[in-house]
Design an enzyme around this catalytic site. Structure first.
Site, mmCIF file in Angstrom:
data_model
loop_
_atom_site.group_PDB
_atom_site.id
_atom_site.type_symbol
_atom_site.label_atom_id
_atom_site.label_comp_id
_atom_site.label_asym_id
_atom_site.label_seq_id
_atom_site.Cartn_x
_atom_site.Cartn_y
_atom_site.Cartn_z
ATOM 1 C CB CYS A 147 -0.963 -0.012 1.186
ATOM 2 S SG CYS A 147 -2.161 -1.352 1.073
ATOM 3 C CG HIS A 277 -1.149 4.639 5.511
ATOM 4 N ND1 HIS A 277 -1.237 4.423 4.156
ATOM 5 C CD2 HIS A 277 -1.300 3.424 6.090
ATOM 6 C CE1 HIS A 277 -1.422 3.132 3.920
ATOM 7 N NE2 HIS A 277 -1.470 2.504 5.075
ATOM 8 C CG HIS A 314 -6.383 1.272 2.161
ATOM 9 N ND1 HIS A 314 -5.459 1.759 1.255
ATOM 10 C CD2 HIS A 314 -5.665 0.587 3.085
ATOM 11 C CE1 HIS A 314 -4.254 1.385 1.624
ATOM 12 N NE2 HIS A 314 -4.355 0.675 2.727
#
Length: 392
Positions: A147, A277, A314
């Site tokens: 990610c 994040h 996400h």
């Protein structure tokens, strides 16, 4: 800073669950609406929480047979190139590179049916597909740093420009629905049954999203030579690796702090906004909040955060690139949009998440910090700033 060594962003493009276009993303950012997740039309997604924020139908031919992730990257790249004032004819005369990050690459073909109705194809071919579409014989890199992949891609892009290996780099990330990825997160118990809710007290995991973020990166000297007037520069990219646990962040956050400090440099007071994040998982949000206090010092609780995943979900390997696109939009517009409203903020996450309307960065604090962390301990932090302004 030596202006000739500046790396600038001359174009941005985005595809998200709100639709195609960076302007569409900005409108969603300023509206700060709640986006409930979708359930994919996949009869084999036999899991407790098959939830993901899907990109809506973008019209005939928008996503080709090559696959959704490739199609998203293509759309976002076309927008970014147009924004930069470049076309395929001009790219062919330049030393152009393509660097894309992704968690799953192009998973669709391999996951179609039960995966036994055809040959296996290498999934990490997004950059190759985009370069071929643009007619480029170029330096091409696909990165799979989980990610954080989009952040690593921008770091590689900056290195290629500074090293004189490329005039222009098309860089970013793209990810699409993957039954395997969503099934794995279900098995980990890491999917929030409601939506992606970073920094909320009762958050219970994350929610995946489809999307792509693409930036056109080049040296300031090259941009000026072709008459481009970029508004944003890529100040710094820093990487680190926990090498501690396959999925969980290192408990003391040392490597997260290290990446942020290297990106911010010796001027933490010039950071006026953070795109965290912020996945909505219990460990990540609290750890990142503490790390921000270590990096930004006493003013950390007063630096506004824009929680992008609360708006988009996400988007995996695209998340850092979309974070950089969001940062560029914040810098272009000169304001930080309100966050998606929180029901109750977690007291362990002592960060500022403005919700009542847009705010402006403090005077002298014109840089935006973007964080991205991934499985395997991959950490990336980026700093973007306005060109020709303060904090040089």
């Amino acid at each position: 800073m030596n202006r000739e060594a500046e790396v600038v962003v001359t174009g941005i493009g985005a595809v998200t669950c709100h639709g195609a276009g960076a302007d569409t993303l900005w409108r969603a950012m300023t509206a700060a609406g709640v986006r409930l997740p979708d359930r994919p039309a996949d009869p084999l997604a036999r899991m407790e929480l098959p939830l993901i924020n899907l990109v809506p139908d973008l019209g005939p031919g928008a996503v080709r047979a090559a696959g959704r992730a490739s199609g998203f990257a293509s759309l976002a790249a076309a927008e970014a190139l147009s924004d930069a004032g470049l076309d395929t004819a001009s790219l062919s005369t330049l030393r152009t590179a393509v660097v894309l990050g992704s968690c799953m690459g192009e998973p669709g073909g391999n996951e179609r049916g039960r995966g036994t109705d055809g040959g296996w194809a290498p999934p990490f071919r997004l950059a190759t597909a985009l370069a071929a579409e643009l007619g480029l014989f170029a330096t091409v890199h696909d990165l799979g740093n989980a990610c954080a992949a989009g952040g690593y891609a921008l770091g590689v892009a900056a290195d290629l420009v500074r090293a004189g290996e490329a005039d222009v780099v098309i860089a970013g990330g793209s990810d699409a629905y993957s039954r395997v990825a969503l099934g794995c997160f279900n098995r980990l118990g890491a999917v929030d049954p409601e939506r992606c809710r970073p920094f909320e007290r009762d958050r219970d995991g994350t929610v995946f999203a489809e999307g792509a973020g693409i930036l056109v990166v080049e040296s300031a000297a090259h941009a000026r030579a072709r008459g481009a007037l970029p508004a944003v520069r890529l100040d710094a990219v820093a990487w680190s690796c926990d090498a501690d646990h396959p999925t969980a962040p290192e408990t003391d956050g040392e490597q997260i702090v290290r990446a942020m400090r290297e990106a911010v440099g010796g001027a933490p007071d010039t950071v006026g906004c953070v795109v965290p994040h912020g996945t909505g998982t219990r460990l990540n949000d609290a750890l990142e909040s503490r790390a921000l206090h270590r990096v930004l010092g006493p003013r950390a609780a007063r630096v506004p955060l824009f929680s992008l995943k609360a708006l988009l979900g996400h988007s995996g390997g695209a998340s850092a690139a979309l974070g950089a696109v969001a940062a560029a939009l914040i810098l272009r517009h000169g304001e930080i949009p309100p966050n998606v409203p929180l029901k109750e903020q977690d007291p362990e996450c002592a960060v500022l998440l403005p919700q009542d309307g847009p705010v402006r960065p403090a005077a002298g604090a014109g840089r935006v910090l973007v964080n991205a962390y991934g499985f395997g301990g991959n950490n990336a932090s980026l700093v973007l700033a306005r060109t020709g302004g303060e904090n040089r």
